[in-house]
Scaffold this active site. Structure first.
Site, PDB file in Angstrom:
ATOM      1  N   ASP A 116       0.840  -1.196   0.000  1.00 59.15           N
ATOM      2  CA  ASP A 116       0.000   0.000   0.000  1.00 59.15           C
ATOM      3  C   ASP A 116       0.880   1.253   0.000  1.00 59.15           C
ATOM      4  OD1 ASP A 116      -2.324   1.449   0.022  1.00 59.15           O
ATOM      5  OD2 ASP A 116      -3.066   0.654   1.912  1.00 59.15           O
TER       6      ASP A 116
ATOM      7  N   GLU B 183       2.866   6.865  -2.407  1.00 59.11           N
ATOM      8  CA  GLU B 183       2.616   8.100  -3.153  1.00 59.11           C
ATOM      9  C   GLU B 183       3.022   9.343  -2.365  1.00 59.11           C
ATOM     10  OE1 GLU B 183      -0.606   5.011  -3.636  1.00 59.11           O
ATOM     11  OE2 GLU B 183      -0.155   6.393  -1.986  1.00 59.11           O
TER      12      GLU B 183
ATOM     13  N   ASP C  97      -8.733   3.526  -3.269  1.00 60.81           N
ATOM     14  CA  ASP C  97      -9.871   3.815  -2.391  1.00 60.81           C
ATOM     15  C   ASP C  97     -11.044   4.403  -3.173  1.00 60.81           C
ATOM     16  OD1 ASP C  97      -8.101   3.000  -0.510  1.00 60.81           O
ATOM     17  OD2 ASP C  97      -7.784   4.972   0.399  1.00 60.81           O
TER      18      ASP C  97
END
Length: 761
Positions: free
Chosen positions: A414, A417, A480
């Site tokens: 995950d 970024e 998401d």
């Protein structure tokens, strides 16, 4: 970035310099170097006090021509740089005819006339694909900042695709796009997976070879131009010829890296704890047992963030309060035939014992004054692992190896970024360029651990962030999204856009991440998810076990999971095509039907592999509009025939959706329903769909583990269909489609080399 104020003026404070004419040219055997004046030079004195651009033209591979425009050559490039695979032994070929200079690379040619105003024409098959014209090559200054700019023409009806996993409109015309990693969900212009590559429906793609921020104006500043700009003294781009979109992706992924082939088990259904829900081993056992009791096959169980203690992500240690016996628990899950995935990220919270360890060893990213870079978003006092430091990579990998030794098979990588630019990297990389590239080092490190621990054929990630080249480390998921039909549709747009950016495998959170889906939405998303390359049930603050919705949700999940398992001979062959040529498993309609203009804008349906059309249902009442290309298609679930070209508007129950087999296709159905891992050719049923007279179709059924595949050849001659088999050790069957649906299958006994059946028209 926009520099102009309408067509005639520049924005306040902006000054632009564009190549106007060739002042000199150097022609070598395999490259051209053009020296471009930024104003017309008619006498010697005009060469003073004026910039001169150096424009290098070269070819790293057949069908690919690169252009590098430089203002001041003395600027240092500390990296990082994309790793490109130049074709061994390849070289472009130059030629000249008077003032006309050409650089050719296979079917693609760059043409320039040294006596004419500046213009670079990229030509193939006797036509100009695109051109860099009067504002196509140059630089812009704005309040002390220097930008290098390229601009390529867009023709009438030309559509632009790609630039990573973007959730904005599918065709990018009219959009301003910044290639810049961000955690922006699926409902904004930001993207987790930014790729500075686009392709068009006119036979070519363009890769800007810059790992940092690339700003695009795609018919949004000059409406007939695709503009890209980077801050700095140079910009390099590669024009990649097809002519078909599939051939463009083939050449592009040959340069930037082919996708690895995920293991067969990863194509099964994944179930998650979800994110902020309450769970312990009893919860996990209840979920797994509940799936088994309802005959829903499950392949992977995923533990999300709170398998670790709060405030301590990441310390790679199971929370002893809820998982006191992790080794025993994993062993018990594996006894049920499950693989295990756990969540990780590249950040270290200050409370984690690993923070002090990594800080002492110098493995965390630092500010210019030597302080560790930290903030409180996501995890309190979190810092970043510096993956430009080989020792830090090995340190991080060691923590993961310990988990692999416990029984973990896969990591959900995950984040990646939120990478600052006010830092200093161990290897001296430029912070702005490292912002996007960080994810490549992160995922590569984790993928290498799994390759070493499980073998090359078993390594698979579930990754959120990526950039160019990230397709080498599958699988990626959409990030998401809300639990709405709108979000389901935007997720598909993003996945199709990513597929047109070189990524072969893609998934999404079935049911949506934020919120709780309605039963109708959950069932429709289950259909979509199990007709994707990879399928995971996952949410944020609510579980995604199907019985939490209704009894029909259980049936839909069970039936479509079993359908996906039966399609494994077909799906894994599509996966091999992704590995071999970069063609994604989930394909925008444009990829399979480039000559049908109606397919060029479709973003609510796709081809799963080359022969199955899927149109997910995005409405509460089951109504769906979808386009059927030319020919007689067959509904895979009912046998109904559907004739195109044309649009259809239909309503489907939760047991069905538009799932159409291509005219003349042969779809192999495996005999196994309980798992994606079985001998796919043993007992396979070949569904043959209205083959044209005199045609032969070759169907390859892979063998798990890289064994010898079985090959079936289906041929129609007048009133008969003959299927011959090579390498099919067990029994196999042929089932013909006809006007009344599918006929009963005809079985060939083990060792039989062929079957002949009457054709059903």
């Amino acid at each position: 970035m926009k520099f102009t104020d309408g067509y005639w003026l520049m924005r306040e404070g902006v000054q632009a310099s564009w190549a106007k004419q060739i002042a000199d040219a150097r022609v070598e055997d395999d490259r051209l170097t053009l020296y471009a004046a930024v104003r017309r030079v008619e006498r010697r004195g005009q060469t003073l006090n004026s910039p001169l651009l150096t424009v290098e033209c070269f070819s790293p591979a057949e069908g690919v021509i690169g252009v590098r425009s430089v203002h001041h050559e003395g600027e240092e490039d500390p990296g990082p740089r994309f790793r490109l695979n130049s074709e061994p032994g390849h070289a472009g070929k130059t030629s000249s005819d008077g003032s006309v200079l050409e650089l050719s690379s296979g079917p693609l040619t760059l043409r320039v006339d040294a006596d004419a105003p500046w213009r670079l024409d990229f030509t193939a098959a006797g036509r100009v694909l695109t051109s860099a014209g009067s504002r196509g090559t140059g630089f812009v200054t704005d309040d002390g900042r220097h930008f290098s700019v390229g601009q390529l023409s867009l023709g009438v009806g030309e559509l632009v695709y790609g630039l990573g996993e973007r959730f904005t409109p599918f065709t990018k015309n009219g959009q301003s796009v910044d290639v810049w990693q961000a955690d922006g969900g699926t409902a904004s212009e930001q993207a987790y997976k930014n790729v500075p590559f686009y392709l068009t429906n006119r036979g070519y793609g363009v890769f800007v070879n810059h790992p940092g921020l690339v700003s695009y104006e795609l018919g949004s500043e000059s409406v007939g131009q695709a503009q890209f700009s980077v801050e700095g003294q140079s910009v390099e781009y590669l024009v990649i010829y097809g002519p078909t979109p599939r051939e463009i992706l083939d050449r592009y992924t040959a340069l930037t890296g082919r996708p690895a082939l995920p293991p067969a088990w990863s194509f099964g259904l994944w179930l998650s704890t979800s994110f902020t829900t309450d769970y312990d081993e009893a919860t996990v056992t209840r979920f797994v047992q509940g799936m088994a009791e309802r005959d829903i096959p499950l392949s992977v169980f995923h533990f999300d963030c709170f398998w670790m203690r709060e405030y301590q992500w990441c310390d790679f240690t199971w929370d002893p309060a809820v998982f006191p016996d992790p080794e025993g628990m994993l062993a018990r899950l594996k006894e049920r035939g499950l693989r295990i995935s756990v969540w990780i990220n590249p950040y270290i919270g200050q409370k984690s014992p690993l923070f002090a360890e990594a800080r002492r060893l110098g493995y965390l990213v630092r500010r210019a004054n030597g302080d560790v870079w930290q903030w409180d978003m996501w995890q309190a006092g979190m810092a970043l692992v510096d993956f430009t430091n080989p020792e830090a990579c090995e340190w991080y990998a060691g923590k993961l190896r310990a988990l692999a030794a416990q029984g973990v098979d896969c990591f959900k990588t995950d984040f990646g970024e939120r990478v600052p630019t006010d830092v200093v990297w161990h290897d001296g990389s430029d912070p702005e360029r490292m912002h996007n590239y960080y994810t490549q080092l992160y995922n590569e490190t984790v993928f290498r651990v799994l390759t070493e621990a499980r073998g090359e054929d078993e390594a698979v990630l579930f990754a959120r962030s990526a950039t160019a080249g990230g397709q080498q480390f599958p699988v990626h998921w959409g990030g998401d999204c809300e639990s709405t039909f709108d979000a389901m549709a935007e997720s598909l747009r993003g996945g199709l856009s990513l597929g047109l950016s070189g990524f072969g495998f893609w998934s999404h959170d079935i049911g949506g991440f934020e919120g709780t889906p309605t039963p109708a939405l959950f069932k429709r998303w289950v259909q979509f998810g199990l007709l994707s390359s990879h399928s995971r049930l996952h949410g944020s603050n609510s579980y995604r076990v199907p019985w939490d919705y209704d009894d029909e949700a259980v049936a839909v999940t069970r039936d479509f999971t079993r359908l996906k398992h039966r399609l494994m001979p077909y799906l894994f062959r599509a996966a091999e095509q992704a590995r071999d040529s970069g063609t994604p498993v989930m394909r925008a309609m444009l990829l399979e039907f480039p000559d049908d203009p109606s397919c060029h804008v479709l973003d609510r349906q796709y081809m799963l592999g080359g022969d199955l059309l899927v149109a997910p249902v995005f409405s509460e009442d089951g109504t769906v509009e979808y386009y059927v290309p030319e020919g007689t298609w067959t509904h895979l679930l009912t046998g109904e025939r559907v004739t195109g070209p044309g649009w259809r508007r239909e309503r489907f129950g939760f047991d069905s959706l538009p799932l159409l087999a291509r005219p003349g296709s042969v779809i192999p159905f495996g005999a196994g329903e309980d798992s994606p891992e079985y001998a796919w050719a043993d007992g396979v049923t070949l569904r043959v769909h209205v083959p044209a007279d005199g045609t032969e179709t070759v169907t390859v059924v892979p063998a798990p583990g890289g064994g010898t595949p079985a090959t079936f050849r289906t041929r129609r001659d007048g009133g008969t269909v003959t299927v011959t088999a090579d390498g099919a050790a067990g029994p196999w069957r042929v089932q013909l489609s006809g006007p009344l649906g599918y006929a009963d299958p005809v079985t060939a006994e083990p060792g039989a080399g062929s079957l002949t059946l009457p054709a059903a028209d």
